[in-house]
Scaffold this motif. Structure first.
Motif, PDB file in Angstrom:
ATOM      1  N   ILE B  27       1.139 -11.402  13.966  1.00 10.21           N
ATOM      2  CA  ILE B  27       0.361 -10.462  13.145  1.00 10.21           C
ATOM      3  C   ILE B  27       1.133 -10.118  11.862  1.00 10.21           C
ATOM      4  O   ILE B  27       0.585 -10.122  10.763  1.00 10.21           O
ATOM      5  N   LEU B  28       2.416  -9.860  12.022  1.00 12.36           N
ATOM      6  CA  LEU B  28       3.261  -9.526  10.870  1.00 12.36           C
ATOM      7  C   LEU B  28       3.232 -10.639   9.836  1.00 12.36           C
ATOM      8  O   LEU B  28       3.030 -10.392   8.633  1.00 12.36           O
ATOM      9  N   VAL B  29       3.411 -11.886  10.311  1.00  9.85           N
ATOM     10  CA  VAL B  29       3.433 -13.038   9.394  1.00  9.85           C
ATOM     11  C   VAL B  29       2.084 -13.142   8.679  1.00  9.85           C
ATOM     12  O   VAL B  29       2.030 -13.339   7.446  1.00  9.85           O
ATOM     13  N   VAL B  30       0.990 -12.967   9.445  1.00 12.55           N
ATOM     14  CA  VAL B  30      -0.345 -13.064   8.845  1.00 12.55           C
ATOM     15  C   VAL B  30      -0.529 -11.982   7.788  1.00 12.55           C
ATOM     16  O   VAL B  30      -0.988 -12.256   6.668  1.00 12.55           O
ATOM     17  N   VAL B  31      -0.132 -10.738   8.114  1.00 12.39           N
ATOM     18  CA  VAL B  31      -0.291  -9.626   7.171  1.00 12.39           C
ATOM     19  C   VAL B  31       0.493  -9.905   5.889  1.00 12.39           C
ATOM     20  O   VAL B  31      -0.015  -9.768   4.770  1.00 12.39           O
ATOM     21  N   ILE B  32       1.733 -10.336   6.060  1.00 10.50           N
ATOM     22  CA  ILE B  32       2.574 -10.607   4.893  1.00 10.50           C
ATOM     23  C   ILE B  32       1.950 -11.692   4.021  1.00 10.50           C
ATOM     24  O   ILE B  32       1.853 -11.562   2.796  1.00 10.50           O
ATOM     25  N   LEU B  33       1.458 -12.784   4.671  1.00 16.00           N
ATOM     26  CA  LEU B  33       0.865 -13.883   3.908  1.00 16.00           C
ATOM     27  C   LEU B  33      -0.411 -13.417   3.215  1.00 16.00           C
ATOM     28  O   LEU B  33      -0.699 -13.817   2.074  1.00 16.00           O
ATOM     29  N   CYS B  34      -1.204 -12.549   3.875  1.00 18.32           N
ATOM     30  CA  CYS B  34      -2.426 -12.028   3.268  1.00 18.32           C
ATOM     31  C   CYS B  34      -2.110 -11.247   2.005  1.00 18.32           C
ATOM     32  O   CYS B  34      -2.812 -11.333   0.997  1.00 18.32           O
ATOM     33  N   ILE B  35      -1.018 -10.464   2.092  1.00 20.88           N
ATOM     34  CA  ILE B  35      -0.638  -9.670   0.909  1.00 20.88           C
ATOM     35  C   ILE B  35      -0.163 -10.579  -0.213  1.00 20.88           C
ATOM     36  O   ILE B  35      -0.507 -10.399  -1.378  1.00 20.88           O
TER      37      ILE B  35
END
Lengths: 502, 341
Positions: B27-35
Motif C-alpha cells: 500500500i505504501l509503495v502504491v501511495v508513493i507512486l500515485c503521488i
C-alpha cells in the motif's frame, strides 16, 4: 492379557554384543520400566521395538504370534508407537495437525478440520492438556509438547507405547503430571507402556514392573512392589568390578596450584546450582549418566550456552563467556564429544586441522605461513606419537589418531583450562592409554587445569585427581577423591540420590 | 476437564495474519507512486500492471509450493520458453489452438515431474537438479527453432493473453482462479498439510508415514504446470513464440515475489495470499520504475535489494518476531549464544 514379548533377542555390532539374548515382556494395562547403565543396550532395544533396527536373532511376539517390524511405519501399523527423546513433531503446524499428521481425516478430498479439531480437543482434555488445538506446536512449552506427543501416539491406535526418557526436559511437577497421566491412560485403555528412565524415584512411583539391563543381558525382572531400591542398584552395579583401582592410578600431582576455574551456584536451562573447582595442574573428571548435565556444564564454560544465575571465576576474574571465541581468548580450549560432528573438519588435511585455532600466531599481514603451521603441528603430533599419513586428509586417520590430532589442536592453544568431553570415546585401548598419559603430562608440565567428562568408570578412577558425580543437572556431593572410590561406588552414586558416599 | 475458552479467544484474537506487514508495504509503495506519477494512478495502468505481473505471479505460485517443501525450482523461467514455443510450434504444424494449449501444459507437467523424480528418487539436491534442467529446457526451443521466433496464426489463441472477461484481462482471471485453488488445496487438503509438514520437519514427516516422494513430484510438476500457463500467456499476448522468453528476470522475480511475500526459503512457512501480494509488489515496483522513466537497468538492482531485505527477515524471523526494534538490532550483534541445552 495380551503382551508384546521379546525372546532371546540378540544384536551385535562387530564384536560388541549390544543385546546378548534378552527376554522381556511388556504386558498391556501396565507400565514396565526399563533401566540400565550407559551402554547397557536400552537404546538398541528401543530401536528394535520401534522398527528402526532389526535383531540378528531372536523373536518378537505380539499377542502370541511371532512378528517382525520392518520399519517404524510397520511397527506403528501393528500398534507399537515410540516417543523419542528428541521431539519428532512439526513446530510450524498446529497441535491438531500434528496429532493427525500422516492419517488425516477427509471427506470428499477435503480435510474435515472441525471434526479433527474437535477430536484433538477431546484427546487433549483426556490427557488434561489445557491447550487450544489450533495453536502452533512451536509456541508451546516443551513439557506440553511432550504430553501432546504422547497423546498423539496413543491416538494412532497404539496398544504399546515406548517412552525414551520422557522426563529429562521436564520440571518435577510436570514429570508428575506426565507420568500419572500416562499411568492412568494405560490402565483405562489397556495400553502396554515401556518407560526408559534413569530416575529411580520416578520408576518406583509409577511403574508396575522393572526390567534391568547390563552389558546386553537382562539382570533384573520383577514386580516393582517386590523390589527395593537397593535391589535395583545392586543389580545394575553388579559384582564384577569390586576391585579398587586406586593402585593403578598414576602419581598424583604433588602440589596443586591456585584455582583456575571456580563455578559457584551455576544454573542454566539444564543445570541447577553446580559448584565445581579446577586447580592449575589438576585433572578433574565429571562422571554421571547420559543427560545428567556434564556436557551442559562443559559447554556453558566453553561459551556455547549462557548461564541464568550463579558465577564462574577464571583465576581471579569473573567470567561470563558470550561466545566460543570469547572463551578462547580467555584461555579456554574445548574438545567436543562428537569428533565427527563438531571436532574434525573432514575436508582439510591433518596439519590444517591441528593449526586452525592458532592461525593468527603463524600469520603476517594476513598471510598464513603454511610451513610454520605444518612445522608446529608436525612437532606436536610427533610428540604425541600420532600414526598414519599426516599429509593426507584427517578423515583417513583412525579414530584414536583423529582424537590425538584434536588434542594437539587444543594443546597448541596453550590453554589455562582444557575442557575434554569423552576424550577416549571409540578409540582402541592402546590409544586410550596414550591419550591419558598426554593429558596428565599437559597438566603437570604446563600447569593447565583439565576437566574431563567421562562415562567410563575405569577412566573416571584412574585419570583424574578429583571427581564430581553429576546427577539430574547437579553434583550435590561435591568434590570426591577417586582413591576412596570403587567402580561399584561410582555406579551407585550415579543412580542413588542424596545418599552419603559409602 | 474442558479447554478454557478465554485462553482460546485471547490466542486467536491477538494473532494478526502474517501478510499484514507485506500488504502495508505494498500500500505504501502504491501511495508513493500515485503521488509521484499521474500516469501511475490510472485504471488502465493498474490493469496493465496486473497483466504484466500475471506471468511472474504464476511462476511465484509454483515456486511457492516448491519452497514450502524446502526445495527450489530454478527451471521455471526456462519452462516458460519451452512451453510457449511448443504451443506455437504445434499450431504452426496445423493443430488447433486448444491442442497447442494441451501440449504446453503437458510439457510443463512433464518437466516438473522429471525434476521431482530426480530430486527425490535420484537424491540430487533441488538446486542442482533444477539448475541443470534450466539449461536443458532453455536449449530445446532454441535448437528446434534455430533461435528464430514463431508466429502464431490461429487467432482464437489470442484470447488467453489478450481477451477480457468483464473488462478484466483473462490472465488476471486465470491467476485468480489458480491462486484460489492452490490456497484451498494448501489449507483444506491432506496434500497441503503434508507440504507444510515436509518443509517444517522432514524427519517428523517421514516418521508420520507421509508419502514424501509423491508430494515432491507433485509440487515440482505443479511448478512446471504454472510455468506452462505463463508460457501460454506470453506467447498469446504477442502471438509469437519467442525461444528466449522467460530467460530474463522472470525466474529472479518469481523467487523474489515468494520470499518478499513471506514464503520461507527454509520451507514450511508461507501462504498463497502472501506470495501473491509479494508478486504484485514486485510487479508494482517494476511498473512504477517504468512509469517514472527510471533507466530499466536499475530494475534488477531494486528487486535485488528487496530480495535481500526479505531473505534477511526470513533468516532472522524467529529472533526478530515481537521484539522492539532497538532490541532486535542488539540481538543481531549476539549470535550463537543460546541457552537451550
Amino acid at each position: 492379557m495380551s503382551s508384546l514379548s521379546l525372546r532371546n533377542l540378540r544384536r551385535y555390532f562387530g564384536d560388541t554384543h549390544a543385546l546378548d539374548g534378552v527376554d522381556i515382556d511388556i504386558p498391556t494395562g501396565s507400565l514396565t520400566a526399563l533401566i540400565g547403565h550407559n551402554g547397557a543396550g536400552k537404546s538398541t532395544l528401543l530401536r528394535i521395538l520401534s522398527g528402526a533396527d532389526r535383531p540378528d536373532s531372536g523373536s518378537l511376539i505380539l499377542d502370541g504370534r511371532t512378528t517382525q517390524f520392518k520399519s517404524p511405519n510397520d511397527a506403528l501399523g501393528q500398534g507399537v508407537s515410540a516417543v523419542y527423546q528428541e521431539l519428532s513433531m512439526v513446530p510450524g503446524l498446529s497441535v491438531a495437525q500434528n496429532i493427525f499428521l500422516g492419517h488425516e481425516e477427509t471427506s470428499g478430498g477435503f480435510l474435515t478440520r472441525r471434526a479433527m479439531n474437535a477430536q484433538a480437543t477431546e484427546l487433549c482434555a483426556r490427557f488434561d492438556i489445557p491447550v487450544d488445538v489450533t495453536t502452533l506446536l512451536g509456541e508451546l512449552p516443551v513439557a506440553q509438547r511432550q504430553l501432546i506427543e504422547v497423546a498423539a501416539a496413543v491416538n494412532r491406535k497404539a496398544r504399546f507405547l515406548l517412552l525414551d526418557e520422557p522426563t529429562t526436559a521436564l520440571e518435577a511437577s510436570q514429570v508428575d503430571k506426565l507420568l500419572s497421566t500416562v499411568t492412568s491412560i494405560a490402565r483405562a485403555e489397556n495400553l502396554g507402556v515401556l518407560l526408559i528412565d534413569h530416575k529411580l524415584d520416578e520408576v518406583f512411583a509409577y511403574s508396575d514392573h522393572i526390567v534391568g539391563l547390563a552389558n546386553g543381558r537382562r539382570i533384573l525382572d520383577g514386580a516393582t512392589s517386590e523390589l527395593t531400591r537397593q535391589d535395583v542398584v545392586d543389580a545394575i552395579v553388579g559384582s564384577h568390578f569390586e576391585e579398587n583401582t586406586a593402585s593403578r592410578r598414576p602419581q598424583k600431582a604433588a602440589t596443586m596450584g591456585e584455582p583456575v576455574l571456580t563455578a559457584k551456584g551455576l544454573t542454566t536451562a539444564r543445570l541447577t546450582d553446580v559448584n565445581v573447582t579446577a586447580r592449575a595442574g589438576e585433572v578433574v573428571a565429571l562422571y554421571g549418566l547420559m543427560g545428567a548435565g556434564r556436557t551442559s556444564f562443559l559447554r556453558t564454560v566453553a561459551g556455547l550456552y549462557s548461564a541464568e544465575s550463579g558465577s564462574i571465576q577464571l583465576g581471579n576474574h569473573a567470567y561470563a563467556p558470550k561466545s566460543v571465541r570469547a572463551a578462547k581468548r580467555a584461555g579456554i580450549a574445548y574438545v567436543s564429544e562428537e569428533r565427527k560432528v563438531d571436532g574434525i573438519i573432514p575436508n582439510l588435511g591433518v596439519y590444517d586441522n591441528v593449526g586452525i585455532s592458532v592461525l593468527d600466531r603463524f600469520s603476517a599481514l594476513g598471510f598464513i605461513d603454511k610451513g610454520k603451521v605444518r612445522h608446529a603441528a608436525a612437532q606436536r603430533l610427533a610428540s604425541m606419537q600420532t600414526h598414519g599419513d599426516l599429509t593426507k586428509s584427517i578423515a583417513s586417520l583412525s579414530g584414536g589418531n583423529q582424537q590425538k590430532a584434536l588434542l594437539a589442536r587444543a594443546f597448541l592453544q596453550e590453554p589455562k583450562l582444557l575442557l575434554l568431553d569423552e576424550p577416549t570415546k571409540g578409540v582402541d585401548i592402546g590409544a586410550k592409554a596414550e591419550i591419558h598419559a598426554l593429558i596428565r603430562r599437559l597438566a603437570s608440565e604446563s600447569g593447565t587445569a583439565v576437566i574431563v567428562v567421562t562415562s567410563e568408570e575405569e577412566e573416571a578412577l584412574t585419570l583424574p585427581d578429583s571427581i564430581y558425580i553429576f546427577q539430574d543437572g547437579t553434583c550435590s556431593r561435591g568434590r570426591l577423591d577417586p582413591a576412596d572410590l570403587t567402580v561399584a561406588d561410582l555406579k551407585k552414586l550415579a543412580w542413588l540420590e542424596e545418599t552419603p558416599a559409602p | 476437564m474442558t479447554v478454557t475458552s478465554p485462553a482460546k479467544s485471547k490466542m486467536t484474537g491477538l494473532r494478526a495474519p502474517s501478510e499484514v506487514g507485506i500488504f502495508t508495504v505494498l500500500i505504501l509503495v502504491v501511495v508513493i507512486l500515485c503521488i509521484m506519477s499521474p500516469s501511475f494512478r490510472t485504471f488502465s495502468n493498474a490493469l496493465s500492471l496486473l497483466l504484466n505481473g500475471a506471468v511472474i505471479a504464476f511462476l511465484t505460485l509454483g515456486q511457492m509450493l516448491v519452497l514450502l517443501t524446502g526445495g527450489i525450482d530454478l527451471s521455471a523461467g526456462a519452462t516458460v520458453a519451452l512451453t510457449g514455443v511448443a504451443a506455437a510450434m504445434a499450431m504452426a504444424y496445423g493443430a488447433p489452438w486448444w491442442v497447442g494449449v494441451i501440449v504446453a501444459l503437458a510439457l510443463g507437467l512433464l518437466v516438473g515431474a522429471v525434476n521431482g523424480f530426480i530430486i527425490h528418487y535420484g537424491r540430487v539436491p533441488a538446486f542442482i537438479a533444477t539448475f541443470a534442467m534450466m539449461g536443458v529446457a532453455s536449449a530445446i526451443p532454441m535448437v528446434l527453432t534455430n533461435a528464430a521466433s514463431l508466429t502464431v496464426v490461429d487467432g482464437a489463441f489470442s484470447v488467453i493473453g489478450q481477451g477480457k472477461i468483464l473488462s478484466v484481462p483473462v490472465p488476471v482471471v486465470l491467476l485468480g482462479v489458480a491462486a484460489c485453488i492452490v490456497a484451498v488445496a494448501l489449507a483444506r487438503t491432506k496434500f497441503g498439510v503434508h507440504v507444510y509438514a515436509m518443509g517444517g520437519s522432514a524427519p517428523a514427516a517421514r516418521l508420520a508415514g507421509i508419502n514424501i516422494g509423491r508430494n515432491i513430484v507433485t509440487v515440482y510438476a505443479l511448478s512446471g504446470f504454472f510455468a506452462a500457463i505463463g508460457g501460454l500467456i506470453l506467447t498469446s499476448r504477442l502471438m509469437v513464440g519467442y525461444p528466449s522468453a522467460g530467460l530474463g528476470n522472470e525466474l529472479f522475480y518469481s523467487i523474489a515475489g515468494a520470499v518478499v511475500g513471506g514464503v520461507s526459503l527454509f520451507g514450511g512457512v508461507g501462504t498463497v495470499g502472501g506470495a501473491m501480494i509479494g508478486a504484485v509488489l514486485i510487479a508494482t515496483v517494476t511498473n512504477g520504475l517504468n512509469v517514472l522513466n527510471v533507466n530499466s537497468y536499475w530494475q534488477s538492482f531494486v528487486i535485488g535489494i528487496i530480495i535481500l531485505a526479505g531473505v534477511f527477515y526470513d533468516t532472522n524471523r524467529a529472533r526478530l518476531r515481537g521484539i522492539p526494534l532497538a532490541k532486535r538490532l542488539y540481538a543481531l550483534t549476539r549470535r550463537g549464544s543460546s541457552s537451550d541445552a
